[in-house]
Write a protein that holds these residues in place. Structure first.
Motif, PDB file in Angstrom:
ATOM      1  N   ALA A  66      32.930  94.967  90.249  1.00 45.78           N
ATOM      2  CA  ALA A  66      31.865  94.031  90.633  1.00 45.78           C
ATOM      3  C   ALA A  66      31.858  92.804  89.729  1.00 45.78           C
ATOM      4  O   ALA A  66      31.702  91.674  90.199  1.00 45.78           O
ATOM      5  N   ALA A  67      32.049  92.999  88.420  1.00 46.35           N
ATOM      6  CA  ALA A  67      32.101  91.864  87.493  1.00 46.35           C
ATOM      7  C   ALA A  67      33.298  90.973  87.805  1.00 46.35           C
ATOM      8  O   ALA A  67      33.211  89.743  87.710  1.00 46.35           O
ATOM      9  N   GLN A  70      32.351  88.770  90.624  1.00 50.46           N
ATOM     10  CA  GLN A  70      31.462  87.712  90.160  1.00 50.46           C
ATOM     11  C   GLN A  70      32.253  86.646  89.407  1.00 50.46           C
ATOM     12  O   GLN A  70      32.037  85.447  89.603  1.00 50.46           O
ATOM     13  N   PHE A  74      32.050  85.050  93.532  1.00 49.85           N
ATOM     14  CA  PHE A  74      31.065  85.647  94.436  1.00 49.85           C
ATOM     15  C   PHE A  74      29.696  85.565  93.779  1.00 49.85           C
ATOM     16  O   PHE A  74      29.542  85.857  92.596  1.00 49.85           O
ATOM     17  N   ARG A  75      28.718  85.166  94.533  1.00 51.39           N
ATOM     18  CA  ARG A  75      27.375  84.938  93.990  1.00 51.39           C
ATOM     19  C   ARG A  75      26.476  86.163  94.096  1.00 51.39           C
ATOM     20  O   ARG A  75      25.497  86.280  93.383  1.00 51.39           O
ATOM     21  N   GLY A  76      26.783  87.046  95.020  1.00 52.40           N
ATOM     22  CA  GLY A  76      26.031  88.284  95.186  1.00 52.40           C
ATOM     23  C   GLY A  76      27.004  89.422  95.435  1.00 52.40           C
ATOM     24  O   GLY A  76      27.908  89.297  96.260  1.00 52.40           O
ATOM     25  N   ILE A  77      26.829  90.514  94.706  1.00 53.57           N
ATOM     26  CA  ILE A  77      27.727  91.659  94.834  1.00 53.57           C
ATOM     27  C   ILE A  77      26.893  92.922  94.901  1.00 53.57           C
ATOM     28  O   ILE A  77      25.990  93.122  94.090  1.00 53.57           O
ATOM     29  N   HIS A 141      22.728  95.672  92.850  1.00 60.49           N
ATOM     30  CA  HIS A 141      23.057  94.280  93.188  1.00 60.49           C
ATOM     31  C   HIS A 141      23.302  93.521  91.899  1.00 60.49           C
ATOM     32  O   HIS A 141      22.551  93.651  90.934  1.00 60.49           O
ATOM     33  N   ILE A 142      24.354  92.734  91.895  1.00 60.91           N
ATOM     34  CA  ILE A 142      24.691  91.880  90.754  1.00 60.91           C
ATOM     35  C   ILE A 142      24.783  90.457  91.259  1.00 60.91           C
ATOM     36  O   ILE A 142      25.396  90.211  92.291  1.00 60.91           O
ATOM     37  N   GLY A 143      24.187  89.539  90.554  1.00 56.28           N
ATOM     38  CA  GLY A 143      24.303  88.143  90.955  1.00 56.28           C
ATOM     39  C   GLY A 143      22.992  87.425  90.898  1.00 56.28           C
ATOM     40  O   GLY A 143      21.974  87.941  90.618  1.00 56.28           O
TER      41      GLY A 143
END
Length: 143
Positions: A66-67, A70, A74-77, A141-143
């Protein structure tokens, strides 16, 4: 982008952590870093361990699939902190896309900024359907 595959963590060489593709091919974090993705917005990583890091060997580093997404822009993961049940992938995808595509507003654009709220609503739906705690809680969610 949506990956529905197996995720692999390489604790010795984190940039070799990867998504498993067809015929046992691997798509690594290093492959992601090399990609030119100027319009990347949303990545759904329906695979095991996509947001997990190796806290024992690299406690101060946050290198995960995921990192890597990003880092590539990518702005949302949406990822997972540990293994996920195979049957949860289709449920997650169905509920996530049903909510983010705004079927009630046919001309409304998909907005990656909605991803965190949508994921929260999806996990609530999984709870409503009596999906056990250990199966809905790894989604983040990451971002």
């Amino acid at each position: 982008i949506h990956f529905a595959s197996h995720g692999h963590i390489d604790t010795g060489q984190p940039f070799n952590s990867s998504f498993e593709l067809h015929n046992d091919a691997r798509f690594t974090i290093l492959d992601l870093v090399k990609a030119k993705l100027p319009n990347a917005e949303l990545a759904i990583l329906s695979a095991c361990h996509t947001a997990a890091v190796d806290k024992d060997n690299t406690p101060d580093e946050g290198i995960s699939l995921a990192a890597g997404m990003q880092f590539c822009g990518f702005r949302g993961i949406v990822g997972t902190l540990w293994g996920m049940a195979d049957e949860d992938g289709p449920l997650l995808a169905k509920e996530f896309y049903r909510r983010i595509l705004h079927p009630e507003k046919q001309d409304a654009p998909v907005n990656f900024k909605d991803a965190a709220k949508v994921l929260k609503d999806v996990t609530k739906e999984m709870r409503r359907q009596n999906v056990p705690l250990h199966r809905w809680v790894p989604f983040v969610h990451i971002g």
